[in-house]
Design a protein around this motif. Structure first.
Motif, PDB file in Angstrom:
ATOM      1  N   UNK A 194       0.842  -1.204   0.000  1.00  0.00           N
ATOM      2  CA  UNK A 194       0.000   0.000   0.000  1.00  0.00           C
ATOM      3  C   UNK A 194       0.870   1.244   0.000  1.00  0.00           C
ATOM      4  N   UNK A 195       1.866   1.248   0.863  1.00  0.00           N
ATOM      5  CA  UNK A 195       2.784   2.392   0.903  1.00  0.00           C
ATOM      6  C   UNK A 195       3.582   2.483  -0.399  1.00  0.00           C
ATOM      7  N   UNK A 196       3.947   1.319  -0.969  1.00  0.00           N
ATOM      8  CA  UNK A 196       4.644   1.334  -2.245  1.00  0.00           C
ATOM      9  C   UNK A 196       3.808   1.919  -3.358  1.00  0.00           C
ATOM     10  N   UNK A 197       2.497   1.636  -3.348  1.00  0.00           N
ATOM     11  CA  UNK A 197       1.609   2.213  -4.353  1.00  0.00           C
ATOM     12  C   UNK A 197       1.541   3.730  -4.247  1.00  0.00           C
ATOM     13  N   UNK A 198       1.428   4.235  -3.025  1.00  0.00           N
ATOM     14  CA  UNK A 198       1.445   5.684  -2.840  1.00  0.00           C
ATOM     15  C   UNK A 198       2.810   6.254  -3.216  1.00  0.00           C
ATOM     16  N   UNK A 199       3.867   5.471  -2.947  1.00  0.00           N
ATOM     17  CA  UNK A 199       5.199   5.918  -3.324  1.00  0.00           C
ATOM     18  C   UNK A 199       5.345   6.063  -4.824  1.00  0.00           C
ATOM     19  N   UNK A 200       4.797   5.116  -5.594  1.00  0.00           N
ATOM     20  CA  UNK A 200       4.836   5.216  -7.050  1.00  0.00           C
ATOM     21  C   UNK A 200       4.103   6.456  -7.540  1.00  0.00           C
ATOM     22  N   UNK A 201       2.904   6.665  -6.987  1.00  0.00           N
ATOM     23  CA  UNK A 201       2.129   7.839  -7.396  1.00  0.00           C
ATOM     24  C   UNK A 201       2.834   9.130  -6.987  1.00  0.00           C
ATOM     25  N   UNK A 202       3.346   9.174  -5.749  1.00  0.00           N
ATOM     26  CA  UNK A 202       4.004  10.385  -5.255  1.00  0.00           C
ATOM     27  C   UNK A 202       5.278  10.682  -6.045  1.00  0.00           C
ATOM     28  N   UNK A 232       5.877   9.910  -9.188  1.00  0.00           N
ATOM     29  CA  UNK A 232       5.477  10.477 -10.459  1.00  0.00           C
ATOM     30  C   UNK A 232       5.040  11.928 -10.326  1.00  0.00           C
ATOM     31  N   UNK A 233       4.278  12.232  -9.270  1.00  0.00           N
ATOM     32  CA  UNK A 233       3.815  13.605  -9.056  1.00  0.00           C
ATOM     33  C   UNK A 233       4.992  14.537  -8.758  1.00  0.00           C
ATOM     34  N   UNK A 234       5.958  14.073  -7.952  1.00  0.00           N
ATOM     35  CA  UNK A 234       7.133  14.898  -7.641  1.00  0.00           C
ATOM     36  C   UNK A 234       7.982  15.138  -8.886  1.00  0.00           C
ATOM     37  N   UNK A 235       8.105  14.128  -9.727  1.00  0.00           N
ATOM     38  CA  UNK A 235       8.878  14.316 -10.947  1.00  0.00           C
ATOM     39  C   UNK A 235       8.171  15.273 -11.908  1.00  0.00           C
ATOM     40  N   UNK A 236       6.827  15.252 -11.926  1.00  0.00           N
ATOM     41  CA  UNK A 236       6.093  16.228 -12.728  1.00  0.00           C
ATOM     42  C   UNK A 236       6.394  17.646 -12.261  1.00  0.00           C
ATOM     43  N   UNK A 237       6.718  17.773 -10.959  1.00  0.00           N
ATOM     44  CA  UNK A 237       7.045  19.086 -10.376  1.00  0.00           C
ATOM     45  C   UNK A 237       8.550  19.331 -10.318  1.00  0.00           C
ATOM     46  N   UNK A 247      15.168  13.144  -3.400  1.00  0.00           N
ATOM     47  CA  UNK A 247      14.250  12.024  -3.183  1.00  0.00           C
ATOM     48  C   UNK A 247      15.000  10.803  -2.670  1.00  0.00           C
ATOM     49  N   UNK A 248      16.101  10.455  -3.321  1.00  0.00           N
ATOM     50  CA  UNK A 248      16.841   9.261  -2.906  1.00  0.00           C
ATOM     51  C   UNK A 248      17.606   9.492  -1.603  1.00  0.00           C
ATOM     52  N   UNK A 249      17.908  10.732  -1.275  1.00  0.00           N
ATOM     53  CA  UNK A 249      18.491  11.023   0.031  1.00  0.00           C
ATOM     54  C   UNK A 249      17.514  10.716   1.159  1.00  0.00           C
TER      55      UNK A 249
END
Length: 414
Positions: free
Chosen positions: A366-374, A376-381, A388-390
Motif C-alpha cells: 500500500x505504501x509502495x503504491x502511494x510511493x509510485x504515485x508520489x 510520479x507527481x514529484x517528478x512532474x514538479x 528524493x533518494x536522500x
C-alpha cells in the motif's frame, strides 16, 4: 508424509522450491514488463495523459494486491495452500493475457487491479509452504532460491523494452504469450504440489502468542511482529520506486533507448539481488547455528548497504555510477529479501505465517503504491532526484534500528 529428517522428505522439500521457482519468475515478469514497456504502452493508449496517470496504473496494482494479501494469506492458512497457489497462477495468467488486449487507460487500470487481486494469493501461500517444508537450518536458503526466481523474472522483464520496440512482436504480444504460458503451467503445478502436514508450534512460538488467541489479535498484539511490519515496509518503498521508475529515470537522464534503459535499470540490480539472496541465505542459516538473531543480523547488514547505494543512485552523473549504485542496492536487497519470512517464522505460530506475511504485504505494498504515485507527481514538479533518494537513504538507516529491535526467543522448527 515422512518425517522431516528423512531423505525423501528433504528431497521433496527442495522439489517444492524447484516447481515454485518458475511461478515466482512469472509472478514478477508479468509485473516488470509494464515498467520497461511504458513508452510503447503510453504511445498506444493515448488516454494515459501524464506521469501521474502512469503512477496510478502502477499504484492500482499494488493497492489491490495489498488489500487482498491478508485475505489470501488467511485462506492459505485455513484451507489448501496447494490450491491457492495453483489457482492464483491460473487467474493472474488469464488477466495477463487480457492485458495484451486493452485499448484504454481505464481498461488497463482494471486489468492491473484484477492482476493485483489474483497475485495477492501467491506469495504468502508459497513462502509459508516453503518455510514449513524447510524447518531449521535450510529455511533462509530455500526462501533465497525461490526469490531468485523473482529476480530472474525481473531481469527478463528488463528486456521487454526490446520486444515492445520490435515491429514483429510488440507489447501486446508479450502479455498474450506470457498469459498463455502461465495458464498451461497451472495444471501440472496443481498435480505436483502436496500440502505439508499440519505443523505444531514450538515453546518459543507459544511464548509470543497463546493458541487460544485469534490470528489478528495474536499477530497485532505481538511487538516483534509490528516491528517486522515496519521493517518490511519502509525499505520496500524505495524498492518499488527503483523497480518501477528506474527504466524511465535512466532513459530520460542519460538519453537511452527504451530497451537499453530497461536492461540497465533491471539486469544489474537483479543479478546482484540473486547473489545477495543466495549468499545472504547461506550466511543467515550458518549464523543461526550460533546465534538465534543470525537472520536478523544478516538482514541488517543488507539494509546497511542501502545507504551508499541510494546516495549513489540519486547523485549519479554517469550511467556507470548509477549502475554501481544499483548493484550495491541489489546485494543489500537480496540479504533483506531472503530473511523476511524466516524472521517471521521466529516470532509467529506456524498456522499464522501466511496471514502474517499477507499483513506485511498489505502495509508494505500500500505504501509502495502511494510511493509510485508520489514519485510520479514529484517528478512532474521537477523535484531533484538526489533529494528524493536522500530521503530513501535516511529511511534505510531507520530500518536498521527497527530490525535490530526485534527479539525472537528461539528458532522455530515448525
Amino acid at each position: 508424509m515422512p518425517p522431516e529428517n528423512t531423505p525423501s522428505r528433504l528431497n521433496y522439500a527442495w522439489f517444492v522450491v524447484a516447481i515454485l521457482f518458475p511461478v515466482a519468475l512469472l509472478n514478477y515478469l508479468d509485473r516488470q514488463m509494464l515498467a520497461t514497456m511504458k513508452a510503447s504502452m503510453v504511445g498506444d493508449i493515448p488516454s494515459i495523459a501524464n506521469r501521474a496517470d502512469w503512477g496510478l496504473v502502477l499504484g492500482c496494482f499494488k493497492w489491490t494486491y495489498a488489500i487482498l494479501s491478508p485475505f489470501g494469506g488467511y485462506i492459505a492458512d485455513r484451507f489448501s495452500r496447494r490450491h491457492v497457489i495453483a489457482g492464483s497462477l491460473f487467474v493472474w495468467s488469464a488477466v495477463t493475457w487480457w492485458t495484451g488486449h486493452v485499448t484504454s487507460f481505464h481498461e488497463l487500470m482494471l486489468a492491473r487491479a484484477l492482476m493485483g487481486i489474483s497475485e495477492a494469493f501467491y506469495i504468502p501461500a508459497a513462502l509459508a509452504m516453503i518455510a514449513e517444508y524447510h524447518p531449521g537450518l535450510t529455511r533462509s536458503r530455500a526462501v533465497g532460491v525461490h526469490q531468485t526466481g523473482i529476480y530472474i523474472g525481473q531481469i527478463l522483464g528488463g528486456f521487454a523494452g526490446y520486444i515492445a520496440d520490435s515491429p514483429e512482436h510488440g507489447w501486446r504480444w508479450a502479455f498474450t504469450m506470457l498469459g498463455m504460458i502461465g495458464v498451461v503451467y497451472a495444471v501440472p503445478l496443481l498435480l505436483a504440489l502436496r500440502n505439508p502436514p499440519p505443523a505444531t508450534a514450538t515453546p518459543g512460538a507459544a511464548a509470543t502468542s497463546r493458541p487460544t488467541e485469534g490470528v489478528l489479535r495474536g499477530l497485532l498484539g505481538n511487538r516483534n511482529f509490528l516491528l517486522l511490519v515496519l521493517y518490511f515496509t519502509l525499505p520496500a518503498i524505495a524498492g518499488w520506486v527503483v523497480r518501477d521508475w528506474m527504466p524511465d529515470i535512466l532513459r530520460e537522464k542519460f538519453h537511452l533507448g527504451q530497451g537499453k534503459a530497461g536492461v540497465s535499470a533491471i539486469l544489474y540490480v537483479q543479478i546482484a539481488s540473486m547473489v545477495g539472496a543466495l549468499v545472504g541465505g547461506v550466511l543467515a542459516d550458518r549464523w543461526m547455528r550460533t546465534n538465534a538473531r543470525g537472520r536478523i543480523y544478516t538482514s541488517a547488514l543488507g539494509m546497511a548497504l542501502f545507504l551508499p547505494a541510494l546516495f549513489s543512485v540519486g547523485n549519479a552523473g554517469t550511467l556507470s555510477l548509477a549502475i554501481v549504485g544499483l548493484i550495491v542496492f541489489g546485494i543489500g536487497w537480496g540479504f533483506f529479501d531472503c530473511n523476511n519470512m524466516p524472521i517471521l517464522c521466529q516470532i509467529a505460530r506456524p498456522e499464522w505465517r501466511a496471514t502474517g506475511y499477507g499483513i506485511m504485504n498489505l502495509v508494505s505494498i500500500s505504501c509502495g503504491g502511494f510511493g509510485d504515485w508520489a514519485f510520479g507527481a514529484l517528478r512532474d514538479r521537477h523535484m531533484p532526484l538526489n533529494l528524493i533518494f536522500g530521503v530513501f537513504a535516511g529511511v534505510a538507516l531507520l530500518s536498521v534500528a527497527l530490525v535490530l529491535a526485534i527479539r525472537p526467543r528461539s528458532e522455530q522448527t515448525g
